[in-house]
Design an enzyme around this catalytic site. Structure first.
Site, short mmCIF file in Angstrom:
data_model
loop_
_atom_site.label_atom_id
_atom_site.label_comp_id
_atom_site.label_asym_id
_atom_site.label_seq_id
_atom_site.Cartn_x
_atom_site.Cartn_y
_atom_site.Cartn_z
N SER A 259 -4.18 -0.24 1.39
CA SER A 259 -5.63 -0.46 1.35
C SER A 259 -5.98 -1.60 2.28
O SER A 259 -5.14 -2.45 2.61
CB SER A 259 -6.05 -0.83 -0.07
OG SER A 259 -5.61 -2.14 -0.38
N ASP A 260 -7.23 -1.66 2.70
CA ASP A 260 -7.71 -2.88 3.30
C ASP A 260 -7.78 -3.92 2.17
O ASP A 260 -7.76 -3.58 0.99
CB ASP A 260 -9.07 -2.68 3.99
CG ASP A 260 -9.32 -3.77 5.04
OD1 ASP A 260 -8.64 -4.82 4.98
OD2 ASP A 260 -10.19 -3.59 5.90
N TRP A 261 -7.90 -5.17 2.56
CA TRP A 261 -7.74 -6.25 1.58
C TRP A 261 -8.84 -6.22 0.52
O TRP A 261 -10.02 -6.35 0.84
CB TRP A 261 -7.67 -7.59 2.32
CG TRP A 261 -6.24 -7.99 2.61
CD1 TRP A 261 -5.68 -9.20 2.31
CD2 TRP A 261 -5.19 -7.22 3.21
NE1 TRP A 261 -4.35 -9.21 2.67
CE2 TRP A 261 -4.02 -8.01 3.22
CE3 TRP A 261 -5.09 -5.92 3.70
CZ2 TRP A 261 -2.79 -7.56 3.72
CZ3 TRP A 261 -3.88 -5.48 4.21
CH2 TRP A 261 -2.76 -6.29 4.21
#
Ligand code: BGC
Length: 720
Positions: A259-261
């Site tokens: 995932s993105d952060w």
């Protein structure tokens, strides 16, 4: 019991350690993965599926499976930060090479340089013991104001793909995983973590997907980062269509999706719809969606063990190709060779926009004094704003570069010209007045410019003004720069405008009133040297714009159709496939500077454009041949661009589309014979109704061009 605990570490050594490296080499990776998965508890598996610190996710110590470490790109390997917060770890060994930004790499139109970029990133990642680099980033430059345009490559899916493949190959040649980001349709920063992008499947397939597909299938990317936004109603981190159907099933992606952060929203939906690793910014890590809640979801039957095993297998697969690969390179950081690579990329990225007075290259013998003016002449771009940067081991500014290349024969003096009063994290109120000129600084600059043979005005933006997390509000040059340009140009007839930025700006007035315009970028550790060499003619400029500069923001599709930033957190991409020059050309809107534009210190003529046949079948390849002659007196690199247009199409097609390009060095008075292949299947359009790629039979036009608006030769062919 005891025996079990003795056997497993030995087995782990056999599989991961150096001792049995030979045997590890001979064991097919799938067998090693099977072996490991069988021996892991559910808790151990789940421990591998989420972050355990800001830039790492869990391993299984008992089995010798290391944690996965990652770091940000794309500008270079980010400095070491503390394990659990974003503050610097204050290392003294993490100074790195600052590589030119994404749009600079794209402006080289040179896939070999994208590969070189990747190799440097990979080598430096190894020196820093990073398994995954969060790079390259190549979302389509749909909307000129997007704050991350500087990180991304292009508005064109073909150029984007060619560069993405090679960046990934370069990084992974060093046994470091590339993490291609952000999948998908993450084209604005405003509301990026809440916006629902509504985009039709044809546009996804023809515009937004191709570079991801190419990076997976041709680049063999080991990891993919899901984007923050939603696509057609579903968060990208739990989007079955994007992650399961397209990426994993259709494209055959074998690696892991992270995932993105802090871009995960639900446990079960993300787990079942294709996300493999949850990453984020702060703990407690065991409370994350993919930690205890995932364990509970498996126990309650909402997520199957088979699904968990698939994620673990993907992570192990990437570990066996990276940290636990055999012959893993040691890496090196900030070496002279890396600086040279940064220089090579920078020097091919610079775009000569105008040279009407033939002031460039500067005639060193006639120039005794140079005024270098503008905050950007002394500013560095490795850090700034909200996005990832690099603790650059060195960064040559424009002033330093000009002094070192011209200082022996001319006096080089400096005036600041303007104040760059803008911080990405400030409020609008705190930044107010950032667009106002500073008359005192202008007066000083004018006084200096009046006394010198040449004035080199370094303006543009910087890493605060163009930043992740923000979009620009308009296309205007900031900091009152136009007033400075006008005043200095009036004071010195030999004024050269150098613009350093990563995205399109409004250059209408400058284009009208100035005879010499050079476009540079956030151009890395060697930016100043590359720029000075272009000004001096040591390097003949060969950069070409990777995106269109519109005359006005209102001309651009997102603005014309009023789809930016969207309504009620929904951005409908009404322009569909008509992104970038596809829009301007098809709608007959003249741009300020078109896609693919850039001048040289020499000229090229195109002749003898032919195709090997007149009629093709769907499985055929067109072999395009042409001759390009350098008619000037200096050597130079030309970017031959091949566009294709379907004549009398029964469906909407862009007026033209880039289908091949070749950058080639040609010596003065020499002619190069160029031959390029185009697969007929690459001329298909995506039929949304039938949900398949369709090759239209009939007549096509082939254009050999020096830019998207400078068509030099045409030919026609048929598809049966
Ligand atoms: C960015 C990513 C980046 C991540 C980790 C996010 O805000 O969108 O590109 O890799 O942070 O720093």
């Amino acid at each position: 019991m005891r025996i079990k605990y003795i056997i497993i570490p030995i087995a782990a050594l056999f599989l991961f350690g150096n001792v049995s490296a030979q045997r590890v080499n001979q064991t097919p990776i799938q067998h090693k993965i099977d072996y490991m998965v069988k021996r892991m508890t559910l808790e151990e598996k789940i421990n591998m599926l989420h972050g355990n610190a800001l830039f790492s996710s869990g391993g299984v110590k008992r089995l010798g499976i290391p944690e996965l470490t990652c770091d940000d790109g794309p500008l270079g390997v980010r400095e070491e930060i503390k394990r659990f917060d974003w503050n610097s770890a204050n290392w003294t060994t993490d100074s790195a090479t600052f590589l030119p930004n994404g749009s600079a790499i794209a402006a080289t139109w040179n896939p070999a340089l994208a590969n070189k970029y990747g190799v440097v990133i990979g080598e430096e990642a190894n020196a820093r013991k990073k398994d995954i680099m969060l790079a390259p980033a190549f979302n389509i430059c749909r909307m000129p104001l997007c704050g991350r345009t500087y990180e991304y490559y292009s508005e064109d899916p073909f150029l984007n793909s060619q560069l993405a493949i090679q960046s990934v190959k370069g990084i992974q040649s060093q046994h470091v995983a590339a993490c291609i980001k952000h999948f998908a349709a993450n084209n604005q920063e405003l509301n990026r973590d809440s916006v629902n992008t509504i985009v039709d499947e044809r546009a996804l397939r023809e515009i937004y997907f191709p570079a991801f597909k190419a990076a997976v299938q041709q680049g063999n990317a080991y990891t993919v980062m899901s984007a923050y936004n939603k696509v057609n109603g579903y968060w990208c981190s739990e989007n079955d269509f994007l992650l399961n159907k397209v990426l994993k099933n259709e494209w055959g992606f074998k690696g892991a999706v992270m995932s993105d952060w802090s871009g995960v929203h639900h446990t079960v939906a993300a787990a079942n719809n294709g996300l493999d690793i949850e990453m984020g910014s702060s703990g407690p890590y065991d409370k994350w969606y993919f930690a205890k809640p995932l364990l509970e979801a498996v126990k309650s039957g909402q997520v199957s063990v088979k699904t968990i095993d698939d994620k673990v297998r993907r992570i192990l697969w990437l570990i066996y190709h990276t940290s636990m690969s055999s012959n893993h390179p040691k890496g090196s950081i900030a070496t002279p060779a890396h600086a040279k690579a940064a220089y090579d990329i920078a020097s091919e990225s610079i775009v000569l926009l105008k040279n009407d007075a033939h002031l460039l290259p500067l005639k060193v013998n006639n120039i005794k004094s140079i005024a270098v003016i503008g905050d950007n002449a002394v500013r560095t771009f490795a850090l700034g704003g909200y996005g990832a940067g690099v603790k650059a081991q060195h960064e040559i500014t424009a002033l330093e570069g000009i002094k070192s290349k011209f200082g022996k024969t001319a006096s080089v003096t400096f005036a600041q010209g303007y104040k760059a009063k803008y911080l990405a994290n400030n409020t609008d109120a705190q930044n107010s007045g950032y667009d106002q000129p500073d008359q005192t600084l202008i007066d000083q600059a004018v006084a200096l410019a009046k006394t010198t043979d040449v004035a080199i005005l370094c303006i543009g933006s910087n890493r605060e003004y163009e930043s992740e997390g923000h979009d620009r509000k308009n296309l205007e040059l900031p900091f009152g720069e136009q007033a400075l340009v006008n005043a200095v140009t009036a004071a010195n007839p030999n004024t050269i405008i150098v613009i350093m930025a990563g995205a399109p700006y409004d250059l209408n007035e400058i284009k009208k009133s100035n005879h010499t315009i050079v476009w540079s970028w956030f151009n890395g550790s060697e930016a100043g040297n590359a720029l000075a060499d272009v000004l001096k003619g040591v390097v003949n400029p060969s950069g070409r714009l990777p995106f269109t500069f519109p005359v006005s923001l209102n001309d651009s599709p997102a603005s014309a159709l009023n789809t930016y930033p969207g309504k009620d957190l929904t951005a409908e991409y009404k322009e569909g496939i008509l992104v970038g020059y596809r829009w301007y050309d098809t709608k007959k809107i003249d741009p300020l500077y078109c896609f693919g534009y850039g001048l040289s210190y020499t000229n090229f003529t195109y002749t003898d454009l032919t195709t090997n046949k007149k009629t093709y079948k769907p499985d055929d390849k067109i072999t395009v041949s042409l001759k390009v002659k350098n008619t000037g007196s200096v050597a130079g690199k030309e970017v031959v661009q091949l566009y294709i247009s379907k004549l009398n199409s029964l469906v909407l097609r862009p007026e033209k589309e880039l289908k091949a390009f070749k950058k080639i060095m040609i010596l003065p008075a020499k002619t190069a014979a160029i031959s390029v292949n185009i697969d007929i299947k690459d001329l298909a359009y995506f039929d949304s109704k039938l949900s398949k790629w369709t090759i239209e039979p009939g007549q096509y036009q082939l254009m050999a061009a020096s830019s998207s608006k400078d068509i030099r030769q045409t030919a026609t062919f048929n598809i049966k």
